[in-house]
Structures are given as structure tokens and as C-alpha cells.
Design an enzyme around this catalytic site. Structure first.
Site, short mmCIF file in Angstrom:
data_model
loop_
_atom_site.label_atom_id
_atom_site.label_comp_id
_atom_site.label_asym_id
_atom_site.label_seq_id
_atom_site.Cartn_x
_atom_site.Cartn_y
_atom_site.Cartn_z
N HIS A 48 0.87 -1.18 0.00
CA HIS A 48 0.00 0.00 0.00
C HIS A 48 0.91 1.23 0.00
O HIS A 48 2.02 1.19 0.54
CB HIS A 48 -0.82 -0.06 1.28
CG HIS A 48 -1.90 0.97 1.42
ND1 HIS A 48 -1.64 2.27 1.78
CD2 HIS A 48 -3.25 0.88 1.28
CE1 HIS A 48 -2.79 2.94 1.85
NE2 HIS A 48 -3.78 2.12 1.55
N ASP A 68 3.20 -4.57 7.91
CA ASP A 68 1.97 -3.80 7.84
C ASP A 68 0.81 -4.79 8.02
O ASP A 68 0.50 -5.56 7.11
CB ASP A 68 1.89 -3.09 6.48
CG ASP A 68 0.56 -2.39 6.25
OD1 ASP A 68 -0.38 -2.59 7.05
OD2 ASP A 68 0.46 -1.66 5.25
N GLN A 125 -4.41 -5.41 7.00
CA GLN A 125 -5.39 -6.33 6.41
C GLN A 125 -5.32 -7.71 7.05
O GLN A 125 -6.06 -8.61 6.64
CB GLN A 125 -5.16 -6.46 4.89
CG GLN A 125 -5.32 -5.15 4.14
CD GLN A 125 -6.77 -4.67 4.06
OE1 GLN A 125 -7.71 -5.40 4.38
NE2 GLN A 125 -6.95 -3.44 3.63
N LYS A 153 -10.36 -1.02 10.36
CA LYS A 153 -10.59 -2.23 9.55
C LYS A 153 -10.92 -3.43 10.44
O LYS A 153 -11.24 -4.50 9.95
CB LYS A 153 -9.35 -2.52 8.71
CG LYS A 153 -9.06 -1.41 7.69
CD LYS A 153 -7.98 -1.79 6.73
CE LYS A 153 -7.30 -0.61 6.08
NZ LYS A 153 -8.04 0.00 4.98
N CYS A 180 -4.66 2.43 -3.68
CA CYS A 180 -3.43 2.94 -3.05
C CYS A 180 -2.28 1.96 -3.29
O CYS A 180 -1.47 1.71 -2.37
CB CYS A 180 -3.60 3.21 -1.56
SG CYS A 180 -4.83 4.47 -1.23
N1 PLP Z 1 -1.75 -0.60 4.60
C1 PLP Z 1 -2.70 -1.37 4.05
C2 PLP Z 1 -2.34 -2.74 3.55
C3 PLP Z 1 -4.00 -0.89 3.91
O1 PLP Z 1 -4.94 -1.66 3.34
C4 PLP Z 1 -4.31 0.40 4.41
C5 PLP Z 1 -5.68 0.96 4.25
O2 PLP Z 1 -6.31 0.79 3.24
C6 PLP Z 1 -3.29 1.15 5.00
C7 PLP Z 1 -2.04 0.62 5.07
C8 PLP Z 1 -3.56 2.52 5.54
O3 PLP Z 1 -4.30 2.44 6.71
P1 PLP Z 1 -4.84 3.78 7.41
O4 PLP Z 1 -5.50 4.59 6.35
O5 PLP Z 1 -5.80 3.31 8.42
O6 PLP Z 1 -3.68 4.46 7.99
#
Ligand code: PLP
Length: 413
Positions: A130, A207, A210, A233, A371
Site C-alpha cells: 500500500h 503492515d 489487512q 478495519k 493505493c
Molecule cells: N496498509 C494497508 C495494507 C492498507 O490496506 C491500508 C488501508 O487501506 C493502510 C495501510 C492505511 O491504513 P490507514 O489509512 O488506516 O492508515
């Protein structure tokens, strides 16, 4: 490696679904089919009520007031830290509460990587990250002169592990990778990958945005250095999340953002900072949000993450089979170990057109680059549709989705 099958118990999933008020809604006169949980999860009554109850009965600031409401607010906030720590199998004094994964990764980038990295050093990322796990490292690389190397995928959308390990050369100081891809659903074998990195003296950041909503997590067993997650999430409120870091890193990291709550003593000659997570929690936090996140962790724990995983895997199996019957539909990401996230395109239809027409049928999915521009570049497409399911979805919704998709597909043909 053989992984023991999760232990599951019978759950009344219809009763679980009834806990989510938004799922009773109609959209454009049709029952809502919410297949966008990878974007943000829906919230059960228990979470909504915890936030409501905080503002109605307990609202005060944390750690500042000695009065009863102040104590209750602090208990709600610190209670969330303790619950989350148990949920993740880590120590509470290694868990920084923050606004979500984006903040958590930036904290590591600015506080751990920026002071450490030098020209000649390298950071390894993967093709499926992401933007939240790419852009902070680009900013670090620009400022330090470090370079970025990218681990590529195989045809199923899995990491090519042999190629990944060949990138882990002595100049690499950090490997930052996602636990579960938000586009492909691929579950990365992070335990094995972190072990390989550690053998080579390379720090690892995972990270978990998910992963945390879908599987039981044991961060201690993963063996990473940093683990980032986001509350919204995980059926929790937006603006909540956490960074877990090994205590030795937290103790060595300078503050990222300065202000109240993160100090022991402030003099104009200099400031003594608080120890542990508090050093990174300047200012008034999202207290009501964390009261809600505490309730979300209780809710998920009561259901049991193994039950949630089994439910979502059953939904995924049915969903994948049903999509296989849709003419001209291509799925991106077919790894054997994947979460209930399915990216797809239908021949002759633009992703945004499909998503817009599906919305008119009451179906909520995401379309776009998710993203993850580098992943779109890899597949040579500007956008995909993404349907992402959660434990509160139903098999009937899968049927409704496929019927709606077939209808809009013919409209676009
Ligand atoms: N990393 C991953 C894999 C994501 O799916 C997301 C959100 O879509 C994020 C990071 C970013 O999370 P946040 O917007 O809650 O900071």
C-alpha cells in the site's frame, strides 16, 4: 511447514450480522450488500455504544485530571491498550496507540529509520505494498541517500521468496512488507520471512492492516521488529490504531511529535521525555475512538478469530467459485493462502463504471488503484474492482452480488 487448522465453534452468524445496524440499510431502494470491508470495516452496536457511552457518561481528558471522569477516561484509553496487547500477544508497554497504520509507519520512518540510514544503505519493499508502506520510505531514502529495492511477485500474486531473499544483502537495513495484500488478498508467510531477515541482521516492519481483522495474530511469534495496524478495519472506529515495536527500539527512538503527555519534565534548557509508548503519544488522543476499539477487540475476541477466519474462508470459497462462472471476468491474485479480498476486471467494462452501476444495485465495492500504484503497473492496468468480504457478510449476498454483476455487465457490453 504444516500449519494446524484453526479450532472453530458453531456461531450464529445471522445473529452476528444483526449486531451491525448499517447492514439493514437500503441503497437506491435495494438491500445494501457491503463488500468493501478492506476499505473500512462496519461497526457492531457494541462499538457504536462504547463511543456513545464515552461521550455521554465519561468524557474527560486522559492522564491529566484526578477527578472521577478523568480516571474513567484514562481507564478506557489504557484499557484499550491492554486489550489490544492481549489480542496481539504483546506487552502493553511496547504498544504505541496512534491514529492508524499510516501514522505508525511514518513513526518508524521518522524516528527509527531517518536517524539511522546513510548513503549506501537500502530498504527492501514488495510490489504489493500500500502507498502507506512505500511513500514514507521514499521520503526517508530522499533524505538519507538510502536506496529502495523491490521484491517481485509470481504469477499467482505471491512473493517470490527466493528472489526476495536474494535481495537481503548486507547494505539492507530494513525490510518493510505487508502481512496481507489489500488488493490481491495474498497472505505473506511473514514469520518465515522475518526469520530470514533477522538471520541477516535486517530489521522488519510488517503492515498488519489487512491481517488483524481476519486472523488470530501472535506478533511475538512472527518475530518482526515493528507491526502496524489500524482499528477501523477491525470493526473499530476510524482514527485508531497501533504500532507495536520491540522495547529496545522504542527506548532508542527519539520522539516524532512533541507536545504534552510525552514528557517527564520540560525546562527551557531542555526536556526529559517519557519512557516507552507515551513518548510517541503527544497531545490529546482519540479517547472515545479507543474506548470503541477496546469494545471492538472484545467483540472479535468473543467471536474468536479462528471462527472469523473459518467463516471468511467459506465465504471466499463460494465467492471465488461464483465469480468463476461470470464470463470475461479475470481475478487478480490467486494465491492458495489468501484473505477474502478479490480484485477483478470484466472484459470490456471499466472498473469505475462497474462499481458505479453496482452501487445502483445496492452493492458497495471499491474501484481504482487501491493505493497500490506499483501493483497496478505490474499488471498493466490503471484500476481494478475490489470486492472484500467480512464475517458479517452472507452467502445470499454473494448470490445478490453475482446477479447484480451479471446485470450491469450486460448493460456495459
Ligand atoms: N496498509 C494497508 C495494507 C492498507 O490496506 C491500508 C488501508 O487501506 C493502510 C495501510 C492505511 O491504513 P490507514 O489509512 O488506516 O492508515
Amino acid at each position: 511447514m504444516t500449519v494446524a487448522a484453526p479450532t472453530t465453534t458453531a456461531i450464529d452468524w445471522a445473529a452476528v450480522r444483526a449486531d451491525f445496524p448499517v447492514l439493514t440499510r437500503e441503497v437506491h431502494g435495494k438491500p445494501l450488500v457491503y463488500f468493501d470491508s478492506a476499505n473500512t470495516g462496519q461497526k457492531p452496536n457494541a462499538v457504536i455504544e462504547a463511543v456513545d457511552d464515552f461521550y455521554r457518561r465519561h468524557n474527560a481528558n486522559v492522564s491529566r485530571a484526578v477527578h472521577t471522569l478523568g480516571t474513567e477516561a484514562t481507564e478506557a484509553y489504557e484499557g484499550a491498550r491492554a486489550k489490544l496487547a492481549r489480542f496481539l500477544n504483546v506487552r502493553g508497554d511496547e504498544l504505541v496507540l496512534c491514529s492508524g497504520t499510516t501514522f505508525a509507519i511514518n513513526l518508524v520512518a521518522y524516528s527509527w529509520a531517518l536517524p539511522r540510514l546513510q548513503p549506501g544503505d537500502a530498504i527492501v519493499l514488495t510490489r504489493m505494498e500500500h502507498h502507506a508502506n512505500i511513500v514514507p520510505w521514499q521520503l526517508v531514502a530522499q533524505r538519507t541517500g538510502a536506496t529502495i529495492k523491490v521484491a517481485e511477485l509470481d504469477e499467482l500474486g505471491r512473493l517470490d521468496l527466493a528472489r526476495l531473499y536474494s535481495l537481503l544483502t548486507p547494505e539492507v537495513k530494513l525490510l518493510a512488507l505487508t502481512h496481507v495484500s489489500n488488493v490481491l488478498g495474498t497472505v505473506n508467510p511473514v514469520r518465515e520471512i522475518c526469520r530470514e531477515a533477522r538471520k541477516r541482521g535486517i530489521a522488519t516492519l510488517v503492515d498488519g492492516s489487512q491481517a488483524a481483522p481476519h486472523r488470530a495474530l501472535d506478533i511475538a511469534a512472527i518475530g518482526c521488529d515493528f507491526y502496524a495496524l489500524t482499528g477501523h478495519k477491525m470493526s473499530g472506529p476510524t482514527g485508531t490504531g497501533a504500532l507495536w515495536a520491540r522495547r529496545e527500539h522504542l527506548d532508542a527512538m527519539p520522539p516524532f511529535i512533541g507536545g504534552g503527555e510525552m514528557i517527564k519534565e520540560v525546562r527551557f534548557e531542555g526536556t526529559v521525555f517519557a519512557d516507552g509508548p507515551r513518548r510517541f503519544e503527544a497531545g490529546t488522543p482519540n479517547i472515545a475512538g479507543f474506548a470503541g476499539l477496546g469494545a471492538a477487540v472484545d467483540y472479535l475476541s468473543a467471536l474468536g478469530m479462528d471462527n472469523i477466519e473459518a467463516r471468511e474462508q467459506a465465504l471466499l470459497e463460494r465467492f471465488t467459485a461464483a465469480l468463476g462462472e461470470v464470463p470475461g471476468l479475470r481475478i487478480f491474485g490467486t494465491a492458495p493462502d489468501k484473505a477474502a479480498v478479490v480484485s477483478f476486471l470484466v472484459e470490456g467494462a471499466h472498473a469505475h463504471d462497474l462499481a458505479t452501476l453496482l452501487d445502483l444495485e445496492g452493492v458497495a465495492i471499491r474501484s481504482g488503484h487501491h493505493c497500490a500504484h506499483p501493483l497496478m503497473q505490474h499488471f498493466g492496468v490503471p484500476a481494478t474492482c475490489r470486492a472484500s468480504l467480512a464475517y458479517y457478510n452472507t452467502f445470499e449476498e454473494i448470490d445478490a452480488f453475482v446477479a447484480a454483476l451479471n446485470k450491469v455487465r450486460t448493460l456495459l457490453a
